[in-house]
Enzyme design. Structure first.
Site, short mmCIF file in Angstrom:
data_model
loop_
_atom_site.label_atom_id
_atom_site.label_comp_id
_atom_site.label_asym_id
_atom_site.label_seq_id
_atom_site.Cartn_x
_atom_site.Cartn_y
_atom_site.Cartn_z
N SER A 1 48.67 27.65 -2.83
CA SER A 1 49.57 26.49 -2.65
C SER A 1 49.35 25.46 -3.75
CB SER A 1 49.32 25.83 -1.30
OG SER A 1 49.59 26.72 -0.24
N1 SAH Z 1 46.22 28.80 2.10
C1 SAH Z 1 46.53 29.68 1.00
C2 SAH Z 1 48.03 29.73 0.77
C3 SAH Z 1 48.49 31.14 0.62
S1 SAH Z 1 50.24 31.38 0.69
C4 SAH Z 1 45.80 29.27 -0.26
O1 SAH Z 1 45.24 28.17 -0.30
O2 SAH Z 1 45.74 30.06 -1.20
C5 SAH Z 1 50.49 31.79 2.39
C6 SAH Z 1 49.67 32.91 2.94
O3 SAH Z 1 50.13 33.16 4.27
C7 SAH Z 1 49.81 34.23 2.20
O4 SAH Z 1 48.54 34.69 1.82
C8 SAH Z 1 50.47 35.16 3.22
O5 SAH Z 1 50.07 36.51 3.10
C9 SAH Z 1 50.03 34.54 4.53
N2 SAH Z 1 50.87 34.87 5.68
C10 SAH Z 1 52.21 35.04 5.73
N3 SAH Z 1 52.60 35.35 6.99
C11 SAH Z 1 51.47 35.39 7.76
C12 SAH Z 1 51.20 35.66 9.15
N4 SAH Z 1 52.16 35.96 10.00
N5 SAH Z 1 49.91 35.58 9.57
C13 SAH Z 1 48.91 35.26 8.72
N6 SAH Z 1 49.10 35.01 7.40
C14 SAH Z 1 50.35 35.06 6.93
#
Ligand code: SAH
Length: 216
Positions: A67
């Site tokens: 993010s």
């Molecule tokens: N907090 C992360 C942001 C990653 S982007 C960081 O700091 O890097 C969002 C993340 O949510 C992705 O890794 C994606 O795979 C995950 N995601 C999407 N749908 C999801 C679900 N239903 N349950 C758990 N994770 C999910």
């Protein structure tokens, strides 16, 4: 094994990034200090190191992104984390947001649905030394009932709706910070004010990768 190297140059870039977050309206000193501490470049492939301290989201594999720092700061600020709070994060991704929460001394439980990212982050966070209480491979729509209730829940992917399971896993007084929407998302803060009572605040538009159903 890759070397986890942080330098004065990185620290300088981080300080500049944090200053830019203040200019954009982030005021919580504890959140800013945590972000000045966490070496964001180590959460990205080393060839993209130069992008780590720009205020931008960036690809981390499996079609996902780390993010944008402003978004991390904004969501974290809205959670109002106190030391020893139990926080659930949906979407572990690179583990950057997780580490910011750990640096705030929260007990963090985090869920990721992409196996590749889950495996990577499970190896990486212990090496870095920012340890959540649990990292789970699973479907964030279900929350983590075995560790509920939570003082705060943060969703880091764009949710088409607010999952009921997450509302039910909040403590009374607990805060859910969730971007809701399909193409763009409205950052939504939901505070549980009673057993069946919730207060909703809409905090502006953001852009996230979608929250998807668990792969079977
Ligand atoms: N907090 C992360 C942001 C990653 S982007 C960081 O700091 O890097 C969002 C993340 O949510 C992705 O890794 C994606 O795979 C995950 N995601 C999407 N749908 C999801 C679900 N239903 N349950 C758990 N994770 C999910």
């Amino acid at each position: 094994m890759t070397l986890l190297k942080d330098t004065l140059k990185h620290q300088g870039l981080r300080n500049q990034l944090v200053k830019s977050l203040v200019v954009k309206g982030i005021t919580d000193k504890k959140v800013l200090d945590a972000m000045a501490l966490i070496p964001r470049h180590l959460f990205m492939d080393s060839s993209f190191e130069n992008f780590a301290y720009q205020d931008k989201a960036f690809p981390i594999g499996a079609n996902q992104t780390i993010s944008q720092p402003y978004t991390v700061a904004f969501q974290t600020e809205q959670l109002k984390v106190k030391a020893h709070d139990t926080i659930l994060e949906i979407g572990t991704g690179s583990g950057y947001q997780t580490s910011v929460l750990v640096a705030l001394k929260a007990k963090v439980y985090t869920v990721e649905r992409q196996l590749e990212l889950y495996k990577k982050v499970t190896l990486f966070l212990p090496k870095l030394g920012y340890l959540p209480k649990a990292i789970r491979f699973g479907d964030g729509y279900l929350g983590l009932p075995e560790f509920a209730p939570f003082d705060g829940i943060i969703v880091t992917a764009g949710a088409p709706f607010v999952p009921k399971e997450l509302l039910s896993q909040l403590k009374i007084g607990g805060r859910l910070v969730i971007p809701v929407g399909i193409d763009t998302q409205v950052m939504t803060l939901i505070i549980r004010t009673g057993n069946k009572d919730f207060e909703k605040h809409e905090l502006g538009d953001f852009k996230f990768v979608p929250m998807l159903k668990k792969k079977n």
